[in-house]
Design a protein around this motif. Structure first.
Motif, mmCIF file in Angstrom:
data_model
loop_
_atom_site.group_PDB
_atom_site.id
_atom_site.type_symbol
_atom_site.label_atom_id
_atom_site.label_comp_id
_atom_site.label_asym_id
_atom_site.label_seq_id
_atom_site.Cartn_x
_atom_site.Cartn_y
_atom_site.Cartn_z
ATOM 1 N N ILE A 278 -23.971 34.537 0.956
ATOM 2 C CA ILE A 278 -24.958 34.077 -0.032
ATOM 3 C C ILE A 278 -26.241 33.668 0.675
ATOM 4 O O ILE A 278 -27.352 33.999 0.231
ATOM 5 N N ALA A 279 -26.115 32.951 1.790
ATOM 6 C CA ALA A 279 -27.298 32.523 2.535
ATOM 7 C C ALA A 279 -28.094 33.719 3.047
ATOM 8 O O ALA A 279 -29.337 33.736 2.970
ATOM 9 N N LEU A 280 -27.411 34.716 3.572
ATOM 10 C CA LEU A 280 -28.098 35.915 4.048
ATOM 11 C C LEU A 280 -28.869 36.587 2.919
ATOM 12 O O LEU A 280 -30.001 37.056 3.114
ATOM 13 N N GLU A 281 -28.295 36.615 1.732
ATOM 14 C CA GLU A 281 -28.988 37.227 0.597
ATOM 15 C C GLU A 281 -30.243 36.436 0.230
ATOM 16 O O GLU A 281 -31.290 37.022 -0.088
ATOM 17 N N LEU A 282 -30.173 35.111 0.270
ATOM 18 C CA LEU A 282 -31.352 34.288 -0.020
ATOM 19 C C LEU A 282 -32.423 34.464 1.053
ATOM 20 O O LEU A 282 -33.623 34.465 0.751
ATOM 21 N N LEU A 283 -32.012 34.648 2.296
ATOM 22 C CA LEU A 283 -32.968 34.900 3.373
ATOM 23 C C LEU A 283 -33.598 36.285 3.219
ATOM 24 O O LEU A 283 -34.804 36.455 3.436
ATOM 25 N N ALA A 284 -32.791 37.267 2.818
ATOM 26 C CA ALA A 284 -33.315 38.622 2.642
ATOM 27 C C ALA A 284 -34.365 38.675 1.545
ATOM 28 O O ALA A 284 -35.349 39.429 1.638
ATOM 29 N N SER A 285 -34.169 37.887 0.503
ATOM 30 C CA SER A 285 -35.112 37.885 -0.632
ATOM 31 C C SER A 285 -36.326 36.999 -0.389
ATOM 32 O O SER A 285 -37.294 37.044 -1.166
ATOM 33 N N GLY A 286 -36.276 36.169 0.670
ATOM 34 C CA GLY A 286 -37.361 35.250 0.942
ATOM 35 C C GLY A 286 -37.287 33.948 0.176
ATOM 36 O O GLY A 286 -38.173 33.091 0.314
ATOM 37 N N VAL A 287 -36.243 33.758 -0.621
ATOM 38 C CA VAL A 287 -36.086 32.511 -1.368
ATOM 39 C C VAL A 287 -35.867 31.349 -0.392
ATOM 40 O O VAL A 287 -36.369 30.240 -0.601
ATOM 41 N N TRP A 288 -35.090 31.590 0.653
ATOM 42 C CA TRP A 288 -34.950 30.640 1.760
ATOM 43 C C TRP A 288 -35.738 31.200 2.947
ATOM 44 O O TRP A 288 -35.642 32.400 3.261
ATOM 45 N N SER A 289 -36.478 30.326 3.620
ATOM 46 C CA SER A 289 -37.188 30.745 4.823
ATOM 47 C C SER A 289 -37.487 29.512 5.667
ATOM 48 O O SER A 289 -37.479 28.384 5.167
ATOM 49 N N GLY A 290 -37.763 29.729 6.947
ATOM 50 C CA GLY A 290 -38.080 28.615 7.823
ATOM 51 C C GLY A 290 -38.101 29.058 9.268
ATOM 52 O O GLY A 290 -37.806 30.214 9.590
ATOM 53 N N LEU A 291 -38.444 28.106 10.139
ATOM 54 C CA LEU A 291 -38.488 28.363 11.575
ATOM 55 C C LEU A 291 -37.743 27.261 12.305
ATOM 56 O O LEU A 291 -37.656 26.129 11.829
ATOM 57 N N PRO B 284 -31.214 27.480 -5.842
ATOM 58 C CA PRO B 284 -31.056 28.942 -5.789
ATOM 59 C C PRO B 284 -29.693 29.378 -5.263
ATOM 60 O O PRO B 284 -29.122 30.370 -5.738
ATOM 61 N N PHE B 285 -29.176 28.641 -4.277
ATOM 62 C CA PHE B 285 -27.856 28.965 -3.721
ATOM 63 C C PHE B 285 -26.777 28.799 -4.781
ATOM 64 O O PHE B 285 -25.962 29.711 -5.016
ATOM 65 N N LEU B 286 -26.747 27.640 -5.435
ATOM 66 C CA LEU B 286 -25.687 27.360 -6.402
ATOM 67 C C LEU B 286 -25.801 28.256 -7.627
ATOM 68 O O LEU B 286 -24.788 28.643 -8.212
ATOM 69 N N ASP B 287 -27.018 28.595 -8.014
ATOM 70 C CA ASP B 287 -27.204 29.512 -9.142
ATOM 71 C C ASP B 287 -26.679 30.900 -8.808
ATOM 72 O O ASP B 287 -25.988 31.538 -9.621
ATOM 73 N N LEU B 288 -27.025 31.403 -7.627
ATOM 74 C CA LEU B 288 -26.568 32.734 -7.221
ATOM 75 C C LEU B 288 -25.057 32.746 -7.047
ATOM 76 O O LEU B 288 -24.387 33.723 -7.426
ATOM 77 N N MET B 289 -24.508 31.694 -6.515
ATOM 78 C CA MET B 289 -23.066 31.584 -6.327
ATOM 79 C C MET B 289 -22.325 31.650 -7.671
ATOM 80 O O MET B 289 -21.312 32.345 -7.816
#
Length: 423
Positions: free
Chosen positions: A373-386, A398-403
């Protein structure tokens, strides 16, 4: 997104099987020291889902060698390295990913070292310290390492972030509580001792001094299996005695979330605790090699590796296992209405269902779900960071909704629970 999955054991196998139903990535390189394990996972995916048009490939990798991790990552042009091997390999896979200019995810963090003179009161090297120490290197490289993104840590941290943001005005305690009613029986129906997760990792986290965090004291330790309490788990699991265990949530949550106290307690059971104590007394939990005589001559072997080799592979236990496992966070504090509140947020996995759907036992499947699930959020740009970040550094909604969203609507179809524990 092009993913290098390092490790095709129980959790790695389940990650690939879950990912096979998703379309957010272009390539997943399923790698393992034993190439046949990676090939077996891909064969299962092909048999269940048909030809994947080259989205899954198998590769051999030596996770103990950062240069090899880098080489495999560069060969396939991967953008993300997903670490699914034992935590003892975290330093090498972590370093190999950075050298390959790839982002990184793991489910367990770099190992701790107890305080040399006062281990049951003072922390030494804490879980994840070695990774956080090089966070500036990741930031400078423009890359991100998402650490502790399994179920516990991982989903538990997402739940904690949700509770802090949406349910409470002040938090007294974030208490991860893990329990199950799983039973493993042999072919004749006799109940057997067979840990449902890596015994190597279980020994490490259960026999090390547990860490607790308090606002007034910071991080401190206590004795293994301390502060037993009976916790009632949902969906028929019922009452389970839980004890303090060393775990990453306690080292992650205080970095981003405001709470007076953070704990982790695990429902182990008297038999399991007794066996772990016996292993400790006999020195069989040691990772320092000892010399053993064999027909081929002296052989150096770590006692803990012998214990692990003598027990069934957790990935093979699914057909012998019945019951459910529950992961969640018990949050105590003041609600947004100013009144006292206790909430348990949780997810339950049923072994019968995970075996039917994925041929993966429920503990490894529940762990594997969350990094996908986290990888999918990173792929879509919903999660991002450095830099080096934990799951609680990101918006939980977004994580809990997608889950929770049904698979037909583009989600994962995994409901999560919410119980108010105060009348």
């Amino acid at each position: 997104m092009r993913i290098l999955l390092v490790g095709a054991g129980g959790v790695g196998d389940a990650i690939a099987k879950i990912a096979a139903r998703r379309r957010f990535f272009d390539l997943m390189v399923v790698s393992d020291y034993d190439l046949s394990r990676a090939e077996r996972t891909i064969a299962w995916i092909t048999a269940r889902h048909g030809d994947q048009n080259g989205r899954f490939v198998a590769a051999r990798i030596d996770a103990s060698n950062p240069d090899d991790v880098t080489a495999v990552a560069r060969t396939y042009g991967v953008t993300h390295v997903m670490n699914a091997v034992e935590p003892t390999f975290v330093p090498t896979v972590f370093a190999g990913a950075l050298a390959a200019d790839a982002d990184y995810l793991d489910m367990a963090m770099s190992l701790s070292e107890p305080h040399p003179t006062d281990p049951h009161r003072e922390t030494g090297v804490k879980l994840g310290d070695d990774q956080f120490a090089v966070a500036p290197d990741w930031e400078k490289a423009g890359r991100m390492a998402l650490v502790g993104m399994g179920v516990e840590p991982g989903l538990s941290d997402v739940f904690a972030r949700y509770a802090v943001d949406h349910l409470f005005s002040e938090v007294d305690e974030l208490g991860t509580r893990d329990g199950a009613n799983l039973v493993v029986r042999d072919a004749s129906g006799v109940e057997m001792f067979a840990p449902s997760f890596s015994i190597w990792t279980t020994i490490e986290e259960c026999l090390n001094p547990p860490v607790i965090w308090e606002r007034e004291r910071g991080w401190f330790t206590t004795a293994p299996f301390s502060e037993p309490e009976t916790f009632t788990f949902p969906e028929g699991i019922g009452e389970v005695e839980c004890v303090n265990v060393e775990h990453e949530e306690v080292l992650l949550m205080p970095r981003w979330l405001d709470a007076k106290r953070v704990t982790f307690k695990y429902g182990l059971g008297d038999e399991f605790i007794g066996i772990l104590k016996t292993l400790n007394r006999l020195g069989l939990d040691s990772v320092t090699p000892v010399t053993v005589r064999s027909e081929q001559g002296p052989v150096a072997v770590a006692p803990r590796d012998v214990v692990a080799a003598g027990l069934p592979d957790p990935a093979t236990l699914g057909p012998l296992m019945t019951g459910k496992t529950c992961a969640g966070v018990w949050v105590i504090g003041t609600g947004t209405d100013g009144r006292p509140r206790e909430v348990y947020l949780y997810h339950v996995a049923d072994n019968e269902w995970t075996m039917a759907e994925y041929e993966a036992q429920c503990v490894v499947w529940q762990t594997a779900l969350n990094p996908v699930i986290a990888l999918e959020l990173l792929a879509s740009g919903v999660w991002s960071g450095l830099g080096v970040l934990g799951p609680e550094a990101f918006d939980a909604v977004p994580f809990l909704d997608l889950m929770k969203r049904s698979e037909s609507a583009g989600g994962y179809g995994q409901d999560w629970g919410f119980e108010d524990r105060l009348a």
